[in-house]
Write a protein that holds these residues in place. Structure first.
Motif, short mmCIF file in Angstrom:
data_model
loop_
_atom_site.label_atom_id
_atom_site.label_comp_id
_atom_site.label_asym_id
_atom_site.label_seq_id
_atom_site.Cartn_x
_atom_site.Cartn_y
_atom_site.Cartn_z
N TYR A 128 47.83 35.32 45.45
CA TYR A 128 46.82 34.32 45.82
C TYR A 128 45.91 34.83 46.94
O TYR A 128 44.69 34.67 46.88
N LYS A 129 46.49 35.48 47.94
CA LYS A 129 45.70 35.99 49.06
C LYS A 129 44.74 37.09 48.59
O LYS A 129 43.58 37.13 49.03
N CYS A 130 45.22 37.94 47.71
CA CYS A 130 44.35 39.01 47.18
C CYS A 130 43.21 38.41 46.36
O CYS A 130 42.05 38.83 46.48
N TYR A 131 43.53 37.44 45.52
CA TYR A 131 42.49 36.80 44.70
C TYR A 131 41.47 36.10 45.59
O TYR A 131 40.26 36.13 45.31
N SER A 132 41.95 35.48 46.65
CA SER A 132 41.04 34.78 47.57
C SER A 132 40.06 35.75 48.20
O SER A 132 38.86 35.46 48.31
N LYS A 133 40.56 36.91 48.60
CA LYS A 133 39.68 37.91 49.22
C LYS A 133 38.68 38.45 48.21
O LYS A 133 37.49 38.62 48.53
N ALA A 134 39.17 38.72 46.99
CA ALA A 134 38.27 39.22 45.96
C ALA A 134 37.20 38.19 45.63
O ALA A 134 36.02 38.51 45.47
N ALA A 135 37.61 36.93 45.53
CA ALA A 135 36.66 35.86 45.21
C ALA A 135 35.64 35.65 46.32
O ALA A 135 34.47 35.37 46.05
N SER A 136 36.08 35.80 47.56
CA SER A 136 35.17 35.61 48.69
C SER A 136 34.08 36.68 48.71
O SER A 136 33.04 36.50 49.34
N ASN A 137 34.33 37.79 48.01
CA ASN A 137 33.33 38.85 47.88
C ASN A 137 32.59 38.76 46.55
O ASN A 137 31.95 39.73 46.13
N ASN A 138 32.73 37.60 45.89
CA ASN A 138 32.01 37.31 44.65
C ASN A 138 32.37 38.26 43.52
O ASN A 138 31.54 38.51 42.63
N PHE A 139 33.60 38.78 43.52
CA PHE A 139 34.09 39.59 42.41
C PHE A 139 34.59 38.63 41.34
O PHE A 139 35.60 37.95 41.54
N ILE A 140 33.89 38.55 40.22
CA ILE A 140 34.12 37.50 39.25
C ILE A 140 35.55 37.47 38.68
O ILE A 140 36.15 36.39 38.58
N PRO A 141 36.16 38.62 38.33
CA PRO A 141 37.57 38.54 37.90
C PRO A 141 38.47 37.93 38.98
O PRO A 141 39.43 37.22 38.67
#
Length: 217
Positions: A128-141
């Motif tokens: 979840y933490k990794c996905y949150s960071k990726a999403a906060s950088n607008n990485f769509i996956p």
């Protein structure tokens, strides 16, 4: 007939050899005449694809000069346990190296490894933490993975409003997985009113992009 309780887990096999590991407490309580729910509404059904190569030279190429790239994809659970373990460990090792250098795609991949236990122990909170960071950088996956985390409660409490918002963002950015699970939310009336027309529309768009689960919806 075998009786189950909510502490049990059901192991189901598909006709093409895949398996589903479903805790009984996550299966909806329904009567025999009820329409029922597709299994994808209970657990995430998606191919697990980890981009990687057998060749360590290719794997490490560019790592020293600040670049990160992998060139070959392999399906997790090839049937060879030893090979799967080797490749899974390598995937996690190199993704971790790249993630530590701040590469967003790799951070998202580390999350997927943590979610599914590829090369490391299952750690839903880390995922979840990794996905949150990726999403906060607008990485769509990463946005889609975060949406599914809220949808299914992966490392975080379920939040259907956030799930819908993130999946809609993914769908608007042409992500087939997001389209499929957005269709599911309309089909089952999760956070939104049931709307079979909209569900069909999103399922169709997902299928057109080649998402296998959508072809059977």
């Amino acid at each position: 007939m075998y009786e189950l309780n909510t502490l049990d887990t059901v192991l189901m096999f598909t006709d093409i050899g895949n398996y589903l590991y479903v805790p009984v407490h996550e299966i909806p309580d329904m009567k025999w005449k009820d329409l029922g729910k597709h299994i994808s509404n209970i657990i995430i059904m998606r191919p697990i694809i980890i981009p990687i190569t057998k060749d360590d030279t290719l794997l490490s190429q560019g790592m020293g000069d600040g670049k990160f790239s992998v060139t070959v994809e392999w399906p997790f659970e090839s049937g060879d346990d030893e090979l799967d373990t080797l490749w899974g460990n390598k995937a996690y090792e190199y993704y971790s190296l790249a993630a530590n250098q701040g590469y967003i795609r790799a951070i998202n991949a580390v999350g997927e490894c943590a979610e599914w236990g590829i090369g490391t122990e299952v750690n839903k909170v880390k995922a979840y933490k990794c996905y949150s960071k990726a999403a906060s950088n607008n990485f769509i996956p990463g946005v889609v993975n975060l949406g599914l985390s809220y949808r299914f409660g992966i490392g975080v409490e379920k939040d259907y409003a956030k799930a819908f918002e993130l999946l809609l963002k993914g769908a608007d950015n042409s992500d087939a997985r997001a389209m499929y699970y957005l269709g599911d939310m309309y089909y089952y009336g999760i956070h939104v009113e049931k709307d079979f027309n909209k569900a069909f529309e999103w399922y169709s768009k997902s299928a057109e992009k080649g998402y296998s689960s959508a072809k059977y919806s």
